[in-house]
Design a protein around this motif. Structure first.
Motif: not given
Ligand code: TXA
Ligand code: MG
Length: 316
Positions: A102, A119, A187, A189-191, A194, A217-218, A221, A224
């Protein structure tokens, strides 16, 4: 950037690096080598300079850029840092790993760098020439790969010149890139971490340090992987993958022992294959005939190699 300019040819001497830094600080575009591929740099805090990157590459403005910094402290100052980022930076920076985090307060980076996202993608390159340049600039340098958008990435100064001559202020030449494919993008930035793009650092190495698997990655999305277009790294000619037999008139790109027009690695070494990938595609492309590529195993750096080959072969 519409009328052609004279693109200065710079080397790796201290005065060349000082000149490149001066041009960047003045808002000009300078291509420079990293251990992965050549980047097209601009001062990340100068919106007009960053806009010129998109214009000179013909890059869609929704595709954000990576900010390059000289050390971990400079990275921390731009984002909301976390424990996972600390572990990754400790293990792999400087090196072919990009972290997405972020944006922090007071980061100063132009919104054109992030294409308006909350981000920022960050990396500390390892090639000494790049580190010296970043130290001399003293601020973040936004840099995509130094190729016209959608085309094969550059691993030599000659590749950069062929694609962007007359559109950028200078090219800093410090020989071919040792890794040869772009950085791995993670990535954070999330829990959970990724994998946003496979690249020059094998995901197995990341997982060994994290002690946990990295999620794919999804693909549904768009955030992502905002700019990962299916057709990319595209030569002029068609590309056929996983070829075990070659047709008359096809140029063969091999992996492992055998008789091919060009071989990514005769010994089946994936690091050698990654280092050769874009150079061999540039060379075959110049011969203007369909290209057929032997299978490359989907492990280690083979994941990044196959990702680039699939995009090179994708419908345009
Ligand atoms: O090795 C590399 O990474 C090279 C050298 C020059 O550092 N750079 C490079 O940049 O490959 P580029 O622009 O060709 O690829 C950057 C990728 C794009 O796919 C972009 O979408 C993604 O990074 N990216 C940038 N910022 C992002 C963000 N905030 N979130 C997710 N993806 C991001
Ligand atoms: Mg690129």
């Amino acid at each position: 950037t519409d009328s052609p300019i004279v693109t200065e040819a710079l080397g790796n001497r201290p005065e060349d690096i000082a000149r490149a830094a001066e041009l960047l600080r003045a808002g000009h575009l300078v291509a420079f080598p990293t251990e992965t591929v050549y980047g097209l740099g601009a001062d990340a805090r100068n919106g007009a300079a960053v806009a010129a990157i998109y214009a000179s590459k013909g890059r869609p403005s929704f595709n954000p850029l990576i900010a390059h910094v000289g050390d971990v402290a400079a990275a921390r100052a731009l984002v909301v840092w976390n424990d996972c980022a600390e572990a990754m930076a400790e293990a792999f920076w400087p090196g072919p790993l990009t972290l997405v985090l972020p944006l922090g307060a007071g980061h100063g980076v132009s919104p054109l760098v992030t294409a308006g996202l909350a981000t920022l993608a960050l990396r500390v390159p390892a090639k000494p020439c790049a580190r010296d340049l970043l130290a001399a600039v003293g601020g973040p340098v936004a840099a995509p790969s130094a190729n016209p958008s959608g085309r094969i990435s550059p691993t030599t100064a000659a590749h950069v010149r062929a694609g962007l001559h007359g559109r950028i202020a200078a090219i800093l030449d410090d020989g071919p890139c040792a890794v040869g494919v772009e950085s791995t993008i993670l990535g954070l930035q999330g829990p959970a971490p990724v994998l946003l793009r496979p690249g020059g650092l094998a995901v197995e190495e990341i997982e060994a340090v994290l002690g946990q698997p990295v999620a794919e990655r999804d693909a549904a999305d768009p955030l992502s992987a905002p700019g990962q277009l299916l057709s990319h790294y595209a030569p002029n000619a068609s590309v056929r993958l996983n070829a075990t037999r070659f047709e008359a008139g096809e140029l063969s790109l091999g992996f492992g022992p055998g008789a091919f027009d060009l071989n990514l690695s005769e010994t089946g070494d994936l690091a050698e294959a990654a280092a050769n990938l874009f150079g061999h595609l540039h060379r075959l492309d110049a011969r203007d005939a369909p290209i057929a590529v032997a299978p490359v195993p989907e492990v280690g750096l083979g994941v990044a190699i196959n990702d680039r080959l699939r995009r090179a072969a994708a419908p345009r």
